[in-house]
Design an enzyme around this catalytic site. Sequence first.
Site, PDB file in Angstrom:
ATOM      1  N   ASP A 180       0.847  -1.182   0.000  1.00  0.00           N
ATOM      2  CA  ASP A 180       0.000   0.000   0.000  1.00  0.00           C
ATOM      3  C   ASP A 180       0.889   1.241   0.000  1.00  0.00           C
ATOM      4  O   ASP A 180       1.586   1.514   0.974  1.00  0.00           O
ATOM      5  CB  ASP A 180      -0.889  -0.038   1.264  1.00  0.00           C
ATOM      6  CG  ASP A 180      -1.807   1.170   1.367  1.00  0.00           C
ATOM      7  OD1 ASP A 180      -1.911   1.921   0.385  1.00  0.00           O
ATOM      8  OD2 ASP A 180      -2.407   1.362   2.437  1.00  0.00           O
ATOM      9  N   ASP A 198       0.670   5.047  -0.053  1.00  0.00           N
ATOM     10  CA  ASP A 198      -0.267   6.158   0.102  1.00  0.00           C
ATOM     11  C   ASP A 198       0.477   7.466  -0.149  1.00  0.00           C
ATOM     12  O   ASP A 198       1.465   7.763   0.530  1.00  0.00           O
ATOM     13  CB  ASP A 198      -0.830   6.111   1.538  1.00  0.00           C
ATOM     14  CG  ASP A 198      -2.075   6.956   1.682  1.00  0.00           C
ATOM     15  OD1 ASP A 198      -2.146   8.009   1.012  1.00  0.00           O
ATOM     16  OD2 ASP A 198      -2.965   6.572   2.450  1.00  0.00           O
ATOM     17  N   ASP A 219       2.922   1.133   3.469  1.00  0.00           N
ATOM     18  CA  ASP A 219       2.287   0.911   4.769  1.00  0.00           C
ATOM     19  C   ASP A 219       2.523  -0.548   5.156  1.00  0.00           C
ATOM     20  O   ASP A 219       1.853  -1.464   4.655  1.00  0.00           O
ATOM     21  CB  ASP A 219       0.788   1.231   4.681  1.00  0.00           C
ATOM     22  CG  ASP A 219       0.093   1.110   6.033  1.00  0.00           C
ATOM     23  OD1 ASP A 219       0.701   0.534   6.965  1.00  0.00           O
ATOM     24  OD2 ASP A 219      -1.043   1.574   6.158  1.00  0.00           O
TER      25      ASP A 219
END
Lengths: 296, 447
Positions: free
Chosen positions: A64, A66, A245
């Site tokens: 992930d 972001d 993440d």
Amino acid sequence: MNKREFGFDHLGRGPNDRYRVFKNSDLLRKFLRYRAPFAVYSSVAFYKKPWKRGEWLKSELVFDVDAKDLPVRSCNCDSVCEICLDEALQIVGSIIDVLKEDLGLKNVHVIYSGRGYHIRVLDPAAMQLNSEVRSQILKYVSGAFNPKNRYYMESLPGQKPYELEHFTIPVGYSAVFTDRIKYIILHLTGEEEIDQINPRLLKDVMQNRHFLEEEKWGLFKNKIGPRRYKNLVDGIAKLNLGLVDAKVSIDLKRILRLPTSLHSKVSMKCMKVDNIENFDPLKEAVPKFVRERKEF
Amino acid sequence: MVSSYFLYPLSDEGEQIVRQQGSLENLFLEDKDLMDLVIHTKSQNISNDSYIPKSLAEYTLKRVEWYVRKKYDKEYEHNDYAFLLNPELEIYDVISFYIAAQSIGINFNPNSRESRVFIESQGQLIQERLETLSKTLREETIAKLLNQLIAADNLHWTSLAELLGSKKINLSHLIIDKGQIILDKKDFLDRFEHKIEDRIPEKMYDILIGDKIKELIVNRMIMQNTENYISKVHEMVSNVEAHPSLIQIGAKISKTLTENYSYSSNQGGDIKASKFQVEAFPPCIQNTMDGVSAGNRNDAIVLLMTSFLSYARLYPSVFKNKADLKISDLDKGLKITTTEILPLIYEAAQNCNPPLFEDDPQEKLNITAKLGFGVHETPELDKEGESKWYTPMSCEKIKIHLPVLCQPDENCKKIGNPLSYYNLKKWLMKQSMTNQQTENTKKSEGN
């Protein structure tokens, strides 16, 4: 589809309805029309009994990225903008390179999540891996630790080691680490506060980073000084862990925003990215009803 | 050429030897041939009768004792155990391997310290036995073992998932290209020669891969197979009646470990175990004590707090001493565990939002498991060893699993684990108190 858990946000405060299972997409569609949730999620895991997250079978390997949480952003915006979304996509591209070229993984997909990107790997070889292996992959692809620089020719006691800095080794983890360090250094604004990197060191890095554009690592290290160079790469290695993440990658039972659903907080579509080279979320992921607003 | 079963007793040849020659009837009987071979081993210390194993049972115990003493005893002498590297004893060695592995599998859990020590000792034995060989012989032996252990020509990194998952090997130690682990020099040069500048590619291969990586893989795979073998025996034990000799040897192995750990640990080591000093807890633990919200609370309580509090109270020097102790080695009747440690963990669980046990009551069982007492409601002595006593999470792991709790202060820069923070802060607090007292004494003397 019927092996995954689905989750919904009915109140606009995060997923509050989980353990849902759908036999096919028609039933899911009907549910969505009837309940009109704020957000829709599905598990990365496949279960024999998804209605109670029971008897785990396998999980996608996920990264992930972001845009809002990138450790170094050249835009300094408050949320996400064109610049940091583009930087997130560059990182996604470099992680995919390692997953495919080094680790030989196939069936790698990119999803625009609304505020960043999910890399979702459905290669059967990766889907059985436990959290510890996923944690090692995560550290490998993000360059999260400074590789050793002392090597021994044989496993014999009393040998003198060969000293090799990461940038002199163009293969394996050292090469990935060099690539990540270079990315971070070239994207620094000079305003950052980074553990182990004091303002004077940061200033010297900014002054000399042009050497890295020409791959002159030896000259760069000389300008910085060997002791300070170690502080620099150790400090950046810690930052690198924030590129992805980590919790999402090691959690085998995570639910992720469902591609094709809406990110209600930012009014963007969560969608599959077919070509990361020319994907522009601000063109392709804006829903029709937003586009039709006067102020858009 | 050394027999491959001297390094890998679980090989087909090793299994055959045990089938043909392994008998459990005479394990404790004096074996003159064994003693003769030990006494005539080059450099073997024979000054004391106790250095000579007189039966297969004693040889089996010596194998374990050697490893623990080598690791923890400052007075360890290699020549007391030189016979363990003597290939003339290979048949005895293979049989003793099976005796030890089966005794441990029957008497203890696969996660027990008895299992872990035995698996580690096998890895160390392989390493030391390889070091006695000439370079060529060593290469040939490793190549032969690698062929036995890996069926395919190409080794995909995911086929080592078990080794990676149990941390016996690290992904970054391997040179991987398109998923294949590169072991062969020609293969390395074909793939990477064009990328290597300012260095001789052949030498780069020798430095990065050479025989080291092959040996590492062989070593760790044998350790993993040993672990799997113990687990298999443990699973079978409920269906088959165990031989009394194996039960007896299991008890003796456990006794050997307990006796020999005293070399290093001295029940807690240099950093003494004492009552909790909550004010010396690091920020991540203080934050957990204050309560954690859903999403992080399970990991915070079960993984972070349980290991931190149990080691902080009972064994704060674990990273310095490294002796593999059980809770009952330090808290015999589990009084401290039940009256000081668990109440604090439960209090932190209650402070969570929502309180952890209200909607996740099974997490109490997981807490017991992380203390080494298996998946049960409360720790009980007879269940100890059913699971592993987890050591405190490192700061690096906390950053991955629980980033919201990591709010470092000045002292955090000096440490890599919350337990080290606790020891450091206790020491700093003690220093500051001593300085204060000295100053007060000076003042009162001045008056």
